[in-house]
Write a protein that holds these residues in place. Structure first.
Motif, PDB file in Angstrom:
ATOM      1  N   GLU A 125      19.979 -15.563 -26.291  1.00  0.00           N
ATOM      2  CA  GLU A 125      19.813 -14.710 -27.458  1.00  0.00           C
ATOM      3  C   GLU A 125      19.959 -15.524 -28.740  1.00  0.00           C
ATOM      4  OE1 GLU A 125      19.052 -11.473 -27.702  1.00  0.00           O
ATOM      5  OE2 GLU A 125      18.832 -11.314 -25.511  1.00  0.00           O
ATOM      6  N   GLU A 126      19.120 -15.212 -29.734  1.00  0.00           N
ATOM      7  CA  GLU A 126      19.270 -15.846 -31.030  1.00  0.00           C
ATOM      8  C   GLU A 126      20.656 -15.534 -31.592  1.00  0.00           C
ATOM      9  OE1 GLU A 126      17.168 -15.830 -35.477  1.00  0.00           O
ATOM     10  OE2 GLU A 126      16.301 -14.669 -33.809  1.00  0.00           O
ATOM     11  N   GLY A 127      21.316 -16.537 -32.114  1.00  0.00           N
ATOM     12  CA  GLY A 127      22.656 -16.360 -32.662  1.00  0.00           C
ATOM     13  C   GLY A 127      23.765 -16.628 -31.671  1.00  0.00           C
ATOM     14  N   ALA A 128      23.441 -16.736 -30.394  1.00  0.00           N
ATOM     15  CA  ALA A 128      24.464 -17.079 -29.398  1.00  0.00           C
ATOM     16  C   ALA A 128      24.986 -18.482 -29.665  1.00  0.00           C
ATOM     17  CB  ALA A 128      23.881 -16.985 -27.993  1.00  0.00           C
ATOM     18  N   GLN A 129      26.213 -18.751 -29.254  1.00  0.00           N
ATOM     19  CA  GLN A 129      26.815 -20.054 -29.483  1.00  0.00           C
ATOM     20  C   GLN A 129      26.132 -21.137 -28.626  1.00  0.00           C
ATOM     21  OE1 GLN A 129      29.883 -20.982 -31.646  1.00  0.00           O
ATOM     22  NE2 GLN A 129      28.535 -19.422 -32.526  1.00  0.00           N
ATOM     23  N   VAL A 130      25.779 -22.236 -29.285  1.00  0.00           N
ATOM     24  CA  VAL A 130      25.183 -23.376 -28.592  1.00  0.00           C
ATOM     25  C   VAL A 130      25.871 -24.653 -29.072  1.00  0.00           C
ATOM     26  CG1 VAL A 130      22.907 -22.373 -28.185  1.00  0.00           C
ATOM     27  CG2 VAL A 130      23.366 -23.535 -30.355  1.00  0.00           C
ATOM     28  N   ILE A 131      25.805 -25.673 -28.233  1.00  0.00           N
ATOM     29  CA  ILE A 131      26.320 -26.992 -28.595  1.00  0.00           C
ATOM     30  C   ILE A 131      25.192 -27.769 -29.250  1.00  0.00           C
ATOM     31  CG2 ILE A 131      27.302 -29.162 -27.735  1.00  0.00           C
ATOM     32  CD1 ILE A 131      28.338 -27.511 -25.314  1.00  0.00           C
ATOM     33  N   CYS A 132      25.490 -28.384 -30.380  1.00  0.00           N
ATOM     34  CA  CYS A 132      24.496 -29.184 -31.108  1.00  0.00           C
ATOM     35  C   CYS A 132      25.046 -30.602 -31.274  1.00  0.00           C
ATOM     36  CB  CYS A 132      24.209 -28.554 -32.460  1.00  0.00           C
ATOM     37  SG  CYS A 132      23.109 -29.537 -33.515  1.00  0.00           S
ATOM     38  N   SER A 147      17.768 -37.899 -33.346  1.00  0.00           N
ATOM     39  CA  SER A 147      17.548 -36.862 -32.341  1.00  0.00           C
ATOM     40  C   SER A 147      18.695 -35.860 -32.343  1.00  0.00           C
ATOM     41  CB  SER A 147      17.397 -37.480 -30.945  1.00  0.00           C
ATOM     42  OG  SER A 147      18.608 -38.060 -30.507  1.00  0.00           O
ATOM     43  N   THR A 148      18.355 -34.636 -31.980  1.00  0.00           N
ATOM     44  CA  THR A 148      19.333 -33.558 -31.866  1.00  0.00           C
ATOM     45  C   THR A 148      19.176 -32.920 -30.495  1.00  0.00           C
ATOM     46  OG1 THR A 148      19.128 -33.109 -34.237  1.00  0.00           O
ATOM     47  CG2 THR A 148      20.188 -31.418 -32.892  1.00  0.00           C
ATOM     48  N   SER A 149      20.289 -32.789 -29.774  1.00  0.00           N
ATOM     49  CA  SER A 149      20.282 -32.156 -28.453  1.00  0.00           C
ATOM     50  C   SER A 149      21.036 -30.837 -28.521  1.00  0.00           C
ATOM     51  CB  SER A 149      20.939 -33.066 -27.410  1.00  0.00           C
ATOM     52  OG  SER A 149      20.212 -34.262 -27.246  1.00  0.00           O
ATOM     53  N   TRP A 150      20.508 -29.834 -27.820  1.00  0.00           N
ATOM     54  CA  TRP A 150      21.084 -28.497 -27.817  1.00  0.00           C
ATOM     55  C   TRP A 150      21.383 -28.081 -26.381  1.00  0.00           C
ATOM     56  CZ3 TRP A 150      21.479 -26.090 -32.670  1.00  0.00           C
ATOM     57  CH2 TRP A 150      20.723 -26.668 -33.694  1.00  0.00           C
ATOM     58  N   PHE A 151      22.547 -27.442 -26.192  1.00  0.00           N
ATOM     59  CA  PHE A 151      22.984 -26.992 -24.869  1.00  0.00           C
ATOM     60  C   PHE A 151      23.587 -25.590 -24.992  1.00  0.00           C
ATOM     61  CE2 PHE A 151      23.724 -31.460 -25.613  1.00  0.00           C
ATOM     62  CZ  PHE A 151      23.138 -32.096 -24.533  1.00  0.00           C
ATOM     63  N   ALA A 152      23.525 -24.848 -23.895  1.00  0.00           N
ATOM     64  CA  ALA A 152      24.166 -23.529 -23.874  1.00  0.00           C
ATOM     65  C   ALA A 152      25.657 -23.685 -24.163  1.00  0.00           C
ATOM     66  CB  ALA A 152      23.956 -22.868 -22.521  1.00  0.00           C
ATOM     67  N   GLY A 153      26.196 -22.791 -24.993  1.00  0.00           N
ATOM     68  CA  GLY A 153      27.589 -22.888 -25.398  1.00  0.00           C
ATOM     69  C   GLY A 153      28.573 -22.841 -24.250  1.00  0.00           C
ATOM     70  N   GLU A 154      28.178 -22.210 -23.131  1.00  0.00           N
ATOM     71  CA  GLU A 154      29.082 -22.094 -21.978  1.00  0.00           C
ATOM     72  C   GLU A 154      29.445 -23.447 -21.405  1.00  0.00           C
ATOM     73  OE1 GLU A 154      25.748 -21.254 -18.534  1.00  0.00           O
ATOM     74  OE2 GLU A 154      26.272 -19.653 -19.939  1.00  0.00           O
ATOM     75  N   LEU A 155      28.667 -24.483 -21.713  1.00  0.00           N
ATOM     76  CA  LEU A 155      28.971 -25.820 -21.205  1.00  0.00           C
ATOM     77  C   LEU A 155      30.129 -26.482 -21.940  1.00  0.00           C
ATOM     78  CD1 LEU A 155      25.375 -27.268 -20.622  1.00  0.00           C
ATOM     79  CD2 LEU A 155      27.056 -26.691 -18.873  1.00  0.00           C
ATOM     80  N   ALA A 156      30.555 -25.918 -23.050  1.00  0.00           N
ATOM     81  CA  ALA A 156      31.627 -26.533 -23.827  1.00  0.00           C
ATOM     82  C   ALA A 156      32.903 -26.673 -23.010  1.00  0.00           C
ATOM     83  CB  ALA A 156      31.893 -25.721 -25.094  1.00  0.00           C
ATOM     84  N   ARG A 157      33.196 -25.667 -22.198  1.00  0.00           N
ATOM     85  CA  ARG A 157      34.413 -25.719 -21.378  1.00  0.00           C
ATOM     86  C   ARG A 157      34.243 -26.669 -20.203  1.00  0.00           C
ATOM     87  NH1 ARG A 157      37.186 -20.140 -19.721  1.00  0.00           N
ATOM     88  NH2 ARG A 157      37.446 -20.213 -21.983  1.00  0.00           N
ATOM     89  N   ALA A 158      33.086 -26.651 -19.568  1.00  0.00           N
ATOM     90  CA  ALA A 158      32.864 -27.483 -18.387  1.00  0.00           C
ATOM     91  C   ALA A 158      32.687 -28.953 -18.747  1.00  0.00           C
ATOM     92  CB  ALA A 158      31.646 -26.986 -17.605  1.00  0.00           C
ATOM     93  N   VAL A 159      32.055 -29.212 -19.892  1.00  0.00           N
ATOM     94  CA  VAL A 159      31.768 -30.590 -20.301  1.00  0.00           C
ATOM     95  C   VAL A 159      32.257 -30.781 -21.734  1.00  0.00           C
ATOM     96  CG1 VAL A 159      30.014 -32.410 -20.277  1.00  0.00           C
ATOM     97  CG2 VAL A 159      29.628 -30.338 -18.950  1.00  0.00           C
ATOM     98  N   PRO A 160      33.558 -30.902 -21.940  1.00  0.00           N
ATOM     99  CA  PRO A 160      34.085 -31.018 -23.308  1.00  0.00           C
ATOM    100  C   PRO A 160      33.575 -32.242 -24.060  1.00  0.00           C
ATOM    101  CG  PRO A 160      35.795 -31.445 -21.660  1.00  0.00           C
ATOM    102  CD  PRO A 160      34.628 -30.872 -20.932  1.00  0.00           C
ATOM    103  N   ALA A 161      33.125 -33.261 -23.331  1.00  0.00           N
ATOM    104  CA  ALA A 161      32.608 -34.464 -23.993  1.00  0.00           C
ATOM    105  C   ALA A 161      31.392 -34.153 -24.860  1.00  0.00           C
ATOM    106  CB  ALA A 161      32.241 -35.518 -22.954  1.00  0.00           C
ATOM    107  N   LEU A 162      30.713 -33.037 -24.585  1.00  0.00           N
ATOM    108  CA  LEU A 162      29.553 -32.669 -25.392  1.00  0.00           C
ATOM    109  C   LEU A 162      29.936 -32.329 -26.820  1.00  0.00           C
ATOM    110  CD1 LEU A 162      27.558 -30.417 -22.867  1.00  0.00           C
ATOM    111  CD2 LEU A 162      27.037 -32.777 -23.548  1.00  0.00           C
ATOM    112  N   LEU A 163      31.214 -32.021 -27.044  1.00  0.00           N
ATOM    113  CA  LEU A 163      31.681 -31.670 -28.388  1.00  0.00           C
ATOM    114  C   LEU A 163      32.448 -32.801 -29.049  1.00  0.00           C
ATOM    115  CD1 LEU A 163      32.782 -27.950 -27.904  1.00  0.00           C
ATOM    116  CD2 LEU A 163      30.890 -28.815 -29.301  1.00  0.00           C
ATOM    117  N   ALA A 164      32.389 -33.985 -28.455  1.00  0.00           N
ATOM    118  CA  ALA A 164      33.052 -35.153 -29.036  1.00  0.00           C
ATOM    119  C   ALA A 164      32.008 -36.054 -29.688  1.00  0.00           C
ATOM    120  CB  ALA A 164      33.810 -35.930 -27.961  1.00  0.00           C
TER     121      ALA A 164
END
Length: 250
Positions: A125-132, A147-164
């Motif tokens: 859904e537009e506006g849902a939380q995503v990792i950028c 480059s910019t990579s985008w991932f579903a926000g639910e991955l933040a907990r499983a792969v915290p390195a995506l937010l580092a």
């Protein structure tokens, strides 16, 4: 073990693909010597004419150059922009995301609401939380691409390195696979061109305006056809990006 020719592709194409892959992935680094015509002919059981044709095509692609008294060597690839597919293959083959001489600076890594184009690409859904994750790729001459990579926000907990804001060894697809078991199966790139914004020109070190940009939009899919990663990348219009393909066979 000597390489063997597969009958599904012409020998010339197989030898060319093999050497090109070694160069682009960094297995053969800048300044290293590639096999001579004689050696290629012996290793692959092809004619000298076929071997010469392979080396000629690599010279045409600015991947190698002849040097007196040395042979044919891998050239500096300052004019080359390595696409996401190049980086994925490089990570699979060598464990390195970028070829020798290139490196990434992570500019930001954060959760934010999904813009419409990102939501459509990720199937959310537009506006849902995503990792950028945003990065600039550089070599010794300066910025190569942004480059910019985008991932579903639910991955933040499983792969915290995506937010580092640190590089992830082996790349983001490998980190997601290790944490979740989701494996990328295939991908696609959409490419085009447009004029750089002031911010983009500054990030790429472009001083003359207006400036043309090569732009790409890439998606990696898992075995279920779901998008694991959606990316957007930019490079100066004077850089080359390579795409190889072959004619479908019955």
């Amino acid at each position: 073990m000597s390489p063997e020719v597969e009958r599904s592709l012409p020998p010339y194409r197989q030898v060319l693909n093999h050497l090109r892959e070694q160069i682009l992935s960094g297995v053969l680094a800048e300044g290293e010597t590639v096999p001579s015509e004689r050696q290629l002919a012996a290793d692959w059981s092809v004619s000298r004419a076929t071997a010469a044709k392979v080396l000629g095509e690599l010279r045409h692609e600015n991947l190698v150059e002849p040097r007196q008294g040395v042979g044919t060597v891998v050239t500096a690839r300052r004019t080359q922009h390595h696409s996401p597919s190049d980086r994925v293959r490089s990570a699979d083959i060598t464990g390195r995301i970028y070829p020798p001489g290139q490196y990434a600076k992570i500019l930001s890594a954060e959760l934010r609401p999904a813009p419409e184009r990102v939501a459509l690409a990720l199937g959310i859904e537009e506006g849902a939380q995503v990792i950028c994750r945003r990065r600039v790729i550089c070599d010794e001459s300066g910025p190569v691409s942004v480059s910019t990579s985008w991932f579903a926000g639910e991955l933040a907990r499983a792969v915290p390195a995506l937010l580092a804001t640190e590089r992830i060894p082996g790349g983001t697809p490998g980190a997601i696979e290790e944490a979740t078991g989701r494996v990328w199966n295939d991908g696609q790139d959409l490419v085009g061109a447009r004029i750089a914004t002031d911010e983009e020109a500054e990030l790429l070190g472009i001083t003359e305006r207006p400036a043309a940009l090569f732009v790409g939009y890439n998606s990696l899919f898992d075995e279920e056809g779901e998008v694991i990663e959606y990316g957007e990348y930019l490079s100066s219009g004077d850089r080359l990006t390579r795409y190889a393909y072959q004619r479908p066979r019955d």
